[in-house]
Scaffold this motif. Structure first.
Motif, short mmCIF file in Angstrom:
data_model
loop_
_atom_site.label_atom_id
_atom_site.label_comp_id
_atom_site.label_asym_id
_atom_site.label_seq_id
_atom_site.Cartn_x
_atom_site.Cartn_y
_atom_site.Cartn_z
N LEU A 128 0.87 -1.16 0.00
CA LEU A 128 0.00 0.00 0.00
C LEU A 128 0.92 1.22 0.00
N ILE A 129 0.77 2.08 -0.97
CA ILE A 129 1.70 3.20 -1.10
C ILE A 129 0.96 4.51 -0.85
N VAL A 143 -0.80 -0.49 -4.72
CA VAL A 143 -2.08 0.05 -4.27
C VAL A 143 -1.84 1.46 -3.78
N GLU A 144 -2.52 2.43 -4.39
CA GLU A 144 -2.25 3.80 -3.98
C GLU A 144 -3.41 4.39 -3.21
N GLY A 145 -3.06 5.29 -2.30
CA GLY A 145 -4.07 5.93 -1.47
C GLY A 145 -3.41 6.74 -0.37
#
Ligand SMILES: [Mn+2]
Ligand SMILES: [Mn+2]
Ligand SMILES: [Zn+2]
Ligand SMILES: [Zn+2]
Lengths: 165, 165
Positions: free
Chosen positions: A106-107, A144-146
């Motif tokens: 998760l980035i 996974v971006e957020g």
DNA sequence: TTTGCTGCAGCAACTAGTTGCATAGGTTAG
DNA sequence: CTAACCTATGCAACTAGTTGCTGCAGCAAA
């Protein structure tokens, strides 16, 4: 950075690399050994530049040229020793792909933090999809971006007794 | 290329882009309009270079400079109109992210073919993972690499009456 | 030894993509 | 209208990464 437990491996990375090179009739040259040793000296996400700096001139002494560092990174990917994990700040981010359990990231778009999570579920979904398409899967890369938990907390300033003047 | 059915959308891409720009107090300039119109003139995977070529000088007359094309690509990503999908031949590959169902890609290392597959399962796994980490997910990029069915058939030569001498 | 072959290193030139800067041009206030 | 302000453009310089070339080291045959 690493919140997943490490695994013990029987064959040392350098030896695994030498084996791989042999199958391609290539040699483990001093330059290639310098690169793989440097990369496996610590277990972190890393980018090419830091090893170019320390191995090729700019900061350290010349153990391998810029081209050789980049070419060795490709070989190490082919050998299954490292893999590209994301792109951050215009740089490819790599990590060890040997002696460490499979995971994805998760980035956080704000702080750039990369949170690791194991990916058995995803792998098995992908196995199924690949089978349906007669596709022989050899690997995957999932970013996974957020916004991470830390960064999405309301802008209440970080805990501090008294503000500086 | 596209094996998934397209969806009908109410708002045209150009208008959606204008709306997005307004929220950022930016204008839909002729250059930006040229880029978004060009990109939405066909529904394929594409890379920056082909639009730089056709919009900035080299082939046609100058509709938008190289910098503007790249800058507009960033804006279109922010606006949710396009997304990066893979990296092929040293280039980023983009696709429309509006008016087309969510999917990911199996990418053949031999022929470069990108096979699309819908990804509800993966999205829902990711929702769970993100929730567990208090991570507010805004999107993801998944590249599955391997060998496609066509390319993994035994090396029986392509059907041909007689070899050339 | 000499000669030839092969694989690899380093260099320099190249490509994709980004960014600082000067300026063109649109928008608003007077 | 002009002046001030501000956005966005194009250019050119830059960065990360790749690649063709040349020459050298290592080995083997003669
Ligand atoms: Mn990791
Ligand atoms: Mn697609
Ligand atoms: Zn964060
Ligand atoms: Zn293929």
């Amino acid at each position: 950075m690493s919140q997943l437990a490490t695994m013990n491996v029987t064959v040392a990375p350098v030896d695994k690399f030498r084996e791989f090179l042999l199958t391609k009739k290539m040699r483990l040259t001093p330059e290639r050994e310098a690169v793989v040793t440097a990369i496996y000296s610590s277990h972190d996400h890393f980018d090419a530049d830091q090893w170019v700096d320390s191995l090729a001139g700019r900061k350290g002494s010349m153990l391998a040229s810029r081209s050789t560092v980049y070419r060795t990174l490709h070989l190490l990917q082919e050998a299954g020793l490292i893999r590209k994990v994301a792109r951050a700040n215009d740089r490819e981010v790599y990590e060890h792909d040997y002696g460490y359990p499979q995971h994805d990231h998760l980035i956080c778009k704000k702080c750039g933090d990369m949170i690791e999570f194991p990916n058995e579920m995803i792998s098995s979904v992908l196995e199924t999809v690949a089978a349906e398409h007669g596709f022989r899967m050899s690997g995957h890369r999932l970013e996974v971006e957020g916004i991470c938990a830390k960064c999405s907390r309301p802008p209440q300033r970080t805990h501090r007794k008294l503000d500086m003047i």
